[in-house]
Each structure stands twice: as C-alpha cells, then as structure tokens.
Scaffold this motif. Sequence first.
Motif, PDB file in Angstrom:
ATOM      1  N   LEU A 148       0.823  -1.208   0.000  1.00 55.03           N
ATOM      2  CA  LEU A 148       0.000   0.000   0.000  1.00 55.03           C
ATOM      3  C   LEU A 148       0.861   1.264   0.000  1.00 55.03           C
ATOM      4  N   GLY A 149       1.966   1.234   0.735  1.00 56.94           N
ATOM      5  CA  GLY A 149       2.864   2.390   0.729  1.00 56.94           C
ATOM      6  C   GLY A 149       3.499   2.618  -0.632  1.00 56.94           C
ATOM      7  N   THR A 150       3.900   1.533  -1.286  1.00 55.38           N
ATOM      8  CA  THR A 150       4.449   1.658  -2.642  1.00 55.38           C
ATOM      9  C   THR A 150       3.405   2.195  -3.601  1.00 55.38           C
ATOM     10  N   ALA A 151       2.162   1.732  -3.452  1.00 60.66           N
ATOM     11  CA  ALA A 151       1.082   2.243  -4.299  1.00 60.66           C
ATOM     12  C   ALA A 151       0.885   3.740  -4.079  1.00 60.66           C
ATOM     13  N   ALA A 152       0.970   4.187  -2.831  1.00 61.89           N
ATOM     14  CA  ALA A 152       0.821   5.615  -2.547  1.00 61.89           C
ATOM     15  C   ALA A 152       1.929   6.430  -3.217  1.00 61.89           C
TER      16      ALA A 152
END
Length: 237
Positions: A156-160
């Motif tokens: 999720l952090g990479t997606a952000a």
Amino acid sequence: MAGTTNRISRTPSAVTRSAPRTSTEVLNSGPPGANIDLIDTVARHSLAAGYHVSQLPAGRGSRPRQPIAAGRALSAVASPPLGLRRGAGDSVNAMKTERTARRVSVTALTTLAGMHVAWGRGSSWPLSDRESLADAVTGRPEMPGPVACHLVAGALGTAALLVAGQPRRYPGLSRLGAAGVAGVLSVRGAAGLVGRTDLLSPGSVSSRFRRLDRLAYSPLCLALATSIAVSAARRSS
C-alpha cells in the motif's frame, strides 16, 4: 530709452520662468524618433488606466499612428479572445481535479498502510479485540501474522508513492504503476460486490466480513480506483 531696453530684456526671462514646459514639449525635446518606444509604453499603461491613445501626444518624428486602430489592437492584446480564456479555464480546472484526486488517493492509501502496520504490531484498532478485528477485516477466525500485515502495508505504501508521482525521474514508470494500482483495486472492488472476495483471499467467508465488504470495502476500492485513474489520465495528458 535705457529703461525701455531694460524692460524688454527682462521680459523674456520673466516669461521663460513663469511658463513651465508641457508634456508635449518634453517629449519633443529629444532627437527625432527617440521617443517612439516611450510613447508606446505610455500608451499601453494609459489604456490600462482608462485613457484612449488619441489623448496622448504623438511626438515629433514618431511614426504615423491611427488612434482607434491602435486602441483596438492594444485592447485585443490586453483582453484575450473568449475561446482562449475558456481554454485556459478548462486547463486550470483539469489541474485542480488531478491534484485533488491524487491527494485523496495518496491520503487513503497511506492511512490503510499505517493501519496494517499497527495490526502487524498487535493492535486491534478500531475494534476491541483481535478476534473481532479478524472477523470484520479478513473474514477469518484469526488475523494474519506480522509478516503478512507488513507486506500488505509495504504494498500500500508503494502504491501511494506511485500515485503521488514517484519516482520523479521516471514519470512513465509512475503513471504505469498508478494504472496498475487502479486495476488491482478495480478487480478487488468488483469481486467484493459480487460476494467472491474469497477467490482473491481464500478463507474470507464470514457473514460479517461479506456484509462489510459489500457496504464499505468494495465501494472504497472502486472509489480509489476511479480517483487514481483520473489522476493518472490527467498527468498523461
């Protein structure tokens, strides 16, 4: 006779002292053609202040000018065509839409990543115990282990970051990554709406989870997918 001579000789100096130079005389005092740029500058500022070009002195040696035509030309420069103004407004609105969609998506993804980090560290927020959390969030009797929670948080952090436009040096990579995030969220949302999240996450079959999935989780995934898609499309255009 001498008195008359003195009065005559003093008269020009008195007249010279009492008659100040006008703006036309000041403009005409220079060499021919030297004041053309100055007059053009004054004309532009005078139009902005509400004066007409015909009210300004032309000056000695300046090029012939047509006041009405010049005024219309300068007014056209100062006021762009209606179509151009509309195009600029549409561009500004598109930029605002893209920024808003990007910020909302990045904030939501970052929040979800933080929640998974907290769950991986043993938190049961926002519920009272881990069993209730597992039933509501995963549809299973127990919560996944810390490694699984942290892996999801990292994803999720990479997606952000991708949705935020990172890495800046490779805009094509960030747009491609954002499109991939939108695609994954779309599939997740569609599966939840039809009650088949268990195809993507085996074991997520509790009735409480399925109800929350249809009411909250899947609509949230679809809303995020739409927001990310809008942001990526605006950036590519």
